[in-house]
Scaffold this motif. Structure first.
Motif, PDB file in Angstrom:
ATOM      1  N   LYS A 161      32.491  46.895  36.707  1.00 20.94           N
ATOM      2  CA  LYS A 161      31.930  46.334  37.930  1.00 20.94           C
ATOM      3  C   LYS A 161      32.175  44.828  38.003  1.00 20.94           C
ATOM      4  O   LYS A 161      32.484  44.292  39.075  1.00 20.94           O
ATOM      5  N   MET A 162      32.060  44.151  36.877  1.00 23.29           N
ATOM      6  CA  MET A 162      32.338  42.705  36.864  1.00 23.29           C
ATOM      7  C   MET A 162      33.815  42.435  37.136  1.00 23.29           C
ATOM      8  O   MET A 162      34.165  41.474  37.836  1.00 23.29           O
ATOM      9  N   GLY A 163      34.689  43.258  36.572  1.00 25.47           N
ATOM     10  CA  GLY A 163      36.121  43.103  36.827  1.00 25.47           C
ATOM     11  C   GLY A 163      36.453  43.279  38.297  1.00 25.47           C
ATOM     12  O   GLY A 163      37.292  42.557  38.847  1.00 25.47           O
ATOM     13  N   LYS A 164      35.792  44.241  38.959  1.00 28.55           N
ATOM     14  CA  LYS A 164      36.005  44.424  40.389  1.00 28.55           C
ATOM     15  C   LYS A 164      35.556  43.200  41.176  1.00 28.55           C
ATOM     16  O   LYS A 164      36.216  42.789  42.132  1.00 28.55           O
ATOM     17  N   ALA A 165      34.448  42.610  40.783  1.00 30.16           N
ATOM     18  CA  ALA A 165      33.943  41.429  41.486  1.00 30.16           C
ATOM     19  C   ALA A 165      34.898  40.247  41.320  1.00 30.16           C
ATOM     20  O   ALA A 165      35.141  39.493  42.271  1.00 30.16           O
ATOM     21  N   VAL A 166      35.451  40.081  40.136  1.00 29.75           N
ATOM     22  CA  VAL A 166      36.401  38.986  39.893  1.00 29.75           C
ATOM     23  C   VAL A 166      37.662  39.190  40.719  1.00 29.75           C
ATOM     24  O   VAL A 166      38.184  38.257  41.338  1.00 29.75           O
ATOM     25  N   LEU A 167      38.168  40.429  40.761  1.00 30.59           N
ATOM     26  CA  LEU A 167      39.361  40.697  41.557  1.00 30.59           C
ATOM     27  C   LEU A 167      39.101  40.516  43.048  1.00 30.59           C
ATOM     28  O   LEU A 167      39.978  40.046  43.769  1.00 30.59           O
ATOM     29  N   LEU A 168      37.910  40.877  43.516  1.00 34.51           N
ATOM     30  CA  LEU A 168      37.585  40.665  44.924  1.00 34.51           C
ATOM     31  C   LEU A 168      37.599  39.179  45.258  1.00 34.51           C
ATOM     32  O   LEU A 168      38.149  38.766  46.280  1.00 34.51           O
TER      33      LEU A 168
ATOM     34  N   ARG B  29      39.283  36.796  43.731  1.00 31.57           N
ATOM     35  CA  ARG B  29      40.674  36.316  43.717  1.00 31.57           C
ATOM     36  C   ARG B  29      41.441  36.791  44.943  1.00 31.57           C
ATOM     37  O   ARG B  29      42.274  36.062  45.477  1.00 31.57           O
ATOM     38  N   ALA B  30      41.177  38.022  45.383  1.00 30.95           N
ATOM     39  CA  ALA B  30      41.859  38.540  46.568  1.00 30.95           C
ATOM     40  C   ALA B  30      41.458  37.752  47.807  1.00 30.95           C
ATOM     41  O   ALA B  30      42.298  37.441  48.655  1.00 30.95           O
ATOM     42  N   LEU B  31      40.186  37.422  47.918  1.00 30.49           N
ATOM     43  CA  LEU B  31      39.740  36.657  49.076  1.00 30.49           C
ATOM     44  C   LEU B  31      40.313  35.246  49.058  1.00 30.49           C
ATOM     45  O   LEU B  31      40.619  34.685  50.110  1.00 30.49           O
ATOM     46  N   LEU B  32      40.477  34.670  47.876  1.00 24.85           N
ATOM     47  CA  LEU B  32      41.074  33.335  47.790  1.00 24.85           C
ATOM     48  C   LEU B  32      42.573  33.369  48.076  1.00 24.85           C
ATOM     49  O   LEU B  32      43.147  32.365  48.493  1.00 24.85           O
ATOM     50  N   ALA B  33      43.223  34.518  47.845  1.00 26.16           N
ATOM     51  CA  ALA B  33      44.665  34.623  48.072  1.00 26.16           C
ATOM     52  C   ALA B  33      45.011  34.871  49.528  1.00 26.16           C
ATOM     53  O   ALA B  33      46.160  34.704  49.927  1.00 26.16           O
ATOM     54  N   LEU B  34      44.031  35.279  50.343  1.00 18.43           N
ATOM     55  CA  LEU B  34      44.298  35.520  51.759  1.00 18.43           C
ATOM     56  C   LEU B  34      44.594  34.204  52.471  1.00 18.43           C
ATOM     57  O   LEU B  34      44.023  33.168  52.141  1.00 18.43           O
TER      58      LEU B  34
ATOM     59  N   PHE C 206      46.099  42.207  44.274  1.00 21.76           N
ATOM     60  CA  PHE C 206      44.682  42.160  43.915  1.00 21.76           C
ATOM     61  C   PHE C 206      43.955  43.398  44.446  1.00 21.76           C
ATOM     62  O   PHE C 206      43.083  43.949  43.796  1.00 21.76           O
ATOM     63  N   HIS C 207      44.339  43.851  45.629  1.00 22.36           N
ATOM     64  CA  HIS C 207      43.726  45.040  46.208  1.00 22.36           C
ATOM     65  C   HIS C 207      44.095  46.286  45.389  1.00 22.36           C
ATOM     66  O   HIS C 207      43.249  47.172  45.189  1.00 22.36           O
ATOM     67  N   VAL C 208      45.323  46.357  44.913  1.00 19.41           N
ATOM     68  CA  VAL C 208      45.723  47.470  44.041  1.00 19.41           C
ATOM     69  C   VAL C 208      44.893  47.447  42.755  1.00 19.41           C
ATOM     70  O   VAL C 208      44.415  48.488  42.298  1.00 19.41           O
TER      71      VAL C 208
END
Length: 101
Positions: free
Chosen positions: A5-12, A14-19, A58-60
């Protein structure tokens, strides 16, 4: 389970920052008249970029973490449904400790 769950939050994050900051601005800009790239004037070539953007990867990663989280959740559920009190207490203790950390 909690680490997933923490890994998903970190990836989310990073994905939002990459948009890109403004998707509508990019969609509304027209190619300049003096550009020499022939692909810029053709809408059919612009619709399918050759390289995928960073946010896609990041979404993958988020999708894979979600699948892992669901599989682990079902495995814990099956273990608890064995009606063994020690396995049930171990699942509760593990979930509590994982959330606390």
């Amino acid at each position: 389970y909690e680490a997933v769950k923490m890994g998903k939050a970190v990836l989310l994050r990073r994905a939002l920052l990459a948009l890109p900051r403004s998707l509508s601005h990019e969609a509304l800009t027209e190619p300049q008249q003096g550009d020499s790239d022939p692909a810029q004037g053709s809408p059919s070539l612009m619709a399918f970029p050759l390289s995928l953007p960073r946010w896609f990867w990041f979404h993958v990663g988020q999708t894979l973490f979600h699948v892992l989280q669901v599989v682990l959740g079902y495995m814990v559920m099956l273990a608890v449904m064995s009606y063994n009190a020690w396995i049930f207490l171990g699942a509760i203790a593990g979930s509590t400790l994982g959330y606390f950390m």
